[in-house]
Design a protein around this motif. Structure first.
Motif, mmCIF file in Angstrom:
data_model
loop_
_atom_site.group_PDB
_atom_site.id
_atom_site.type_symbol
_atom_site.label_atom_id
_atom_site.label_comp_id
_atom_site.label_asym_id
_atom_site.label_seq_id
_atom_site.Cartn_x
_atom_site.Cartn_y
_atom_site.Cartn_z
ATOM 1 N N ARG A 376 0.827 -1.211 0.000
ATOM 2 C CA ARG A 376 0.000 0.000 0.000
ATOM 3 C C ARG A 376 0.861 1.260 0.000
ATOM 4 N NH1 ARG A 376 -4.646 -2.307 4.102
ATOM 5 N NH2 ARG A 376 -6.089 -2.975 2.449
ATOM 6 N N LEU A 379 1.923 1.935 -3.310
ATOM 7 C CA LEU A 379 0.804 2.031 -4.251
ATOM 8 C C LEU A 379 0.917 0.976 -5.352
ATOM 9 C CD1 LEU A 379 0.627 5.919 -4.446
ATOM 10 C CD2 LEU A 379 -1.015 4.411 -3.313
ATOM 11 N N ASP A 380 1.351 -0.235 -4.928
ATOM 12 C CA ASP A 380 1.535 -1.359 -5.837
ATOM 13 C C ASP A 380 0.243 -2.177 -5.843
ATOM 14 O OD1 ASP A 380 2.198 -3.688 -7.160
ATOM 15 O OD2 ASP A 380 4.186 -3.853 -6.253
ATOM 16 N N TRP A 381 -0.640 -1.836 -6.784
ATOM 17 C CA TRP A 381 -1.969 -2.442 -6.772
ATOM 18 C C TRP A 381 -1.927 -3.941 -7.007
ATOM 19 C CZ3 TRP A 381 -5.676 0.382 -4.802
ATOM 20 C CH2 TRP A 381 -5.509 1.768 -4.774
ATOM 21 N N ASN A 382 -1.108 -4.407 -7.900
ATOM 22 C CA ASN A 382 -1.045 -5.849 -8.170
ATOM 23 C C ASN A 382 -0.571 -6.627 -6.948
ATOM 24 O OD1 ASN A 382 -2.004 -5.845 -10.832
ATOM 25 N ND2 ASN A 382 0.014 -5.260 -11.619
ATOM 26 N N ARG A 395 -9.786 -7.100 -6.940
ATOM 27 C CA ARG A 395 -9.589 -6.679 -8.325
ATOM 28 C C ARG A 395 -10.899 -6.164 -8.935
ATOM 29 N NH1 ARG A 395 -4.717 -8.331 -10.545
ATOM 30 N NH2 ARG A 395 -3.584 -9.900 -9.316
ATOM 31 N N ARG A 398 -11.733 -2.651 -7.782
ATOM 32 C CA ARG A 398 -10.846 -1.670 -8.420
ATOM 33 C C ARG A 398 -11.289 -1.410 -9.866
ATOM 34 N NH1 ARG A 398 -6.936 2.385 -7.994
ATOM 35 N NH2 ARG A 398 -5.380 2.179 -9.649
ATOM 36 N N GLU A 406 -3.629 6.230 -12.329
ATOM 37 C CA GLU A 406 -3.433 4.865 -11.865
ATOM 38 C C GLU A 406 -2.819 4.770 -10.469
ATOM 39 O OE1 GLU A 406 -4.265 1.755 -13.049
ATOM 40 O OE2 GLU A 406 -5.554 2.978 -14.327
ATOM 41 N N ASP A 407 -2.134 5.829 -10.018
ATOM 42 C CA ASP A 407 -1.496 5.758 -8.697
ATOM 43 C C ASP A 407 -2.425 6.211 -7.579
ATOM 44 O OD1 ASP A 407 -1.525 8.424 -9.358
ATOM 45 O OD2 ASP A 407 0.588 8.811 -8.876
ATOM 46 N N CYS A 409 -6.902 5.936 -6.144
ATOM 47 C CA CYS A 409 -8.176 5.252 -6.337
ATOM 48 C C CYS A 409 -9.269 6.312 -6.473
ATOM 49 C CB CYS A 409 -8.479 4.305 -5.176
ATOM 50 S SG CYS A 409 -9.013 5.125 -3.653
#
Length: 435
Positions: A376, A379-382, A395, A398, A406-407, A409
């Motif tokens: 978090r 900010l590494d969504w994957n 997923r 999101r 993208e960085d 929400c």
């Protein structure tokens, strides 16, 4: 040197392959694990016939495990759907499957589970007796009840719920102290009705020694059933519940004399403020044997949401000594759960178990949370999705509301505290509205 049960092996100083796997999973020294097993405070339910099992330990000092109830009923007998639930449950991390089938070819389903499923398999023989004999309840003999126990052991089940605590004395106590909801345990109500109709003692209590011999032969763990568990908040911690628990404590010591592994089943519906005390009472009366709880459900007014009421109670129970949480689905009190209900119930129970493990200081329990915090922060969504307890749902949420950038929400956008703190601490300028 030979041994009969995992408890017998521990007492003889034999470190079994099953113990080795549990010790590694739990970050526990072999000698410590064996000492706890010799005392009955840790168990490894593992029938000798169930050769495809992935062993897991149950005990208050270990990671909290969860059980998934499923099985056919008269209204829904789709074995393929039940097997789909089993496969989903195992994939989602359930350590145990309890087959509560009460209609159809129950032995076929049970044997398929013990031949193919790596989870611990539990059953309730009293349900199956009614199905198997195809005759009126009052016509089933004491001998026939016990024969079903042997059949389940031979079929490879790892633990059995045996309703042996509701003997004639407990039944008298119940009738003198009537409840708002009476007896809500299916097995408890069946054996109580049988005793009332026949005038005989509970055969699971009367022939407990014979049951122990069966369990010792196959290394079946006894799950001593709570026939008198409370079915509503008003009935919690009443005379019948405590009277039965006293009896279960006595039977536990007797089982240990024959090296039979034991866990104790617990409530039920219970106000939140009574749960910790109940865990202490159980540990005292049942000599530290692992405690297996259904819920507890902490309010009676939420049909459709009882996976949540159960997760609240389960967290408190586990952080105060319960070892094993039986999941509750949103369908509880309403219908047989479908595949989606099972998923919701498992996730809720796993959250409760994990939260409790953190609270009670299980080694490395919080490592997972720390990894999520790092993802978090970056900010590494994957990575966040991969670490989520339910990646698919994370997923989907999101994707359902994509942000402009993208960085962030779609909740915070440029107001994202994580993004802005990373930038300001790196010496960058933060100008939220200009970006």
């Amino acid at each position: 040197m030979e041994y009969t049960t995992q408890m017998d092996a521990a007492r003889k100083g034999i470190f079994t392959p099953e113990m080795a796997k549990v010790a590694e999973k739990e970050h526990l020294e072999p000698k410590k694990l064996m000492a706890l097993m010799a005392e009955g405070k840790v168990i490894i339910p593992c029938n000798k016939v169930h050769t495809c099992i992935e062993p897991n330990g149950l005990g208050s000092m270990l990671k909290t495990k969860i059980n998934v109830n499923l099985g056919t009923s008269r209204d829904l007998t789709d074995l393929n759907m039940e097997l789909e639930k089993v496969n989903h449950a195992v994939e989602m991390g359930a350590e145990a499957i309890m087959d509560l089938s009460s209609f159809g070819d129950t032995q076929k389903f049970r044997r398929k589970l013990t031949h193919e499923c790596p989870a611990m398999i539990g059953t309730v023989p009293i349900y199956d007796a009614v199905v198997y004999y195809h005759k009126a309840l009052g016509k089933i003999t004491a001998r026939e009840w016990i024969d079903i126990v042997r059949m389940h052991a031979e079929d490879g089940v790892d633990f059995m719920t045996i309703h042996c605590g509701i003997n004639k004395e407990t039944a008298k106590k119940f009738k003198r102290n009537r409840r708002l909801m009476n007896i809500v345990s299916r097995g408890g109500s069946i054996i109580f009705a049988w005793m009332e109709m026949t005038g005989e003692e509970n055969p699971f209590f009367q022939y407990f020694d014979e049951i122990l011999d069966i369990c010792r032969e196959y290394d079946v763990t006894l799950s001593l059933g709570d026939a008198c568990r409370p079915g509503c908040l008003q009935d919690a911690t009443d005379a019948s519940q405590i009277e039965e628990l006293i009896t279960l404590g006595e039977l536990t010591k007797h089982a240990w004399e024959k090296d039979v592994q034991v866990m104790i089943e617990g409530p039920g519906h219970m106000p939140l403020n009574q749960i910790a005390a109940n865990m202490e009472i159980q540990k005292t009366l049942c000599h530290g044997a692992p405690f297996y709880v259904l819920g507890p459900i902490v309010t009676d007014i939420a049909p459709g949401y009882d996976h949540i009421t159960s997760a609240i109670g389960g967290t408190v129970a586990a952080m105060n000594g319960a070892s094993f949480l039986c999941y509750v689905t949103p369908a509880e009190h309403l219908r047989l759960p479908d595949v989606d209900d099972v998923k919701e119930g498992i996730i809720a129970a796993r959250i409760a178990a994990h939260a409790a493990d953190i609270a009670k200081g299980v080694p490395h329990a919080m490592d997972w949370d720390n990894e999520m915090a790092v993802a978090r922060k970056k900010l590494d969504w994957n990575a966040m999705f991969d670490l989520a307890i339910d990646p698919e749902k994370a997923r989907r949420y999101r994707e359902s509301s994509r942000p402009e950038k993208e960085d962030t929400c779609s909740m915070c956008g440029n107001f994202c505290a994580v993004k802005n703190m990373n930038r300001i601490l790196d010496g960058e300028i933060v100008s939220i509205f200009d970006e």
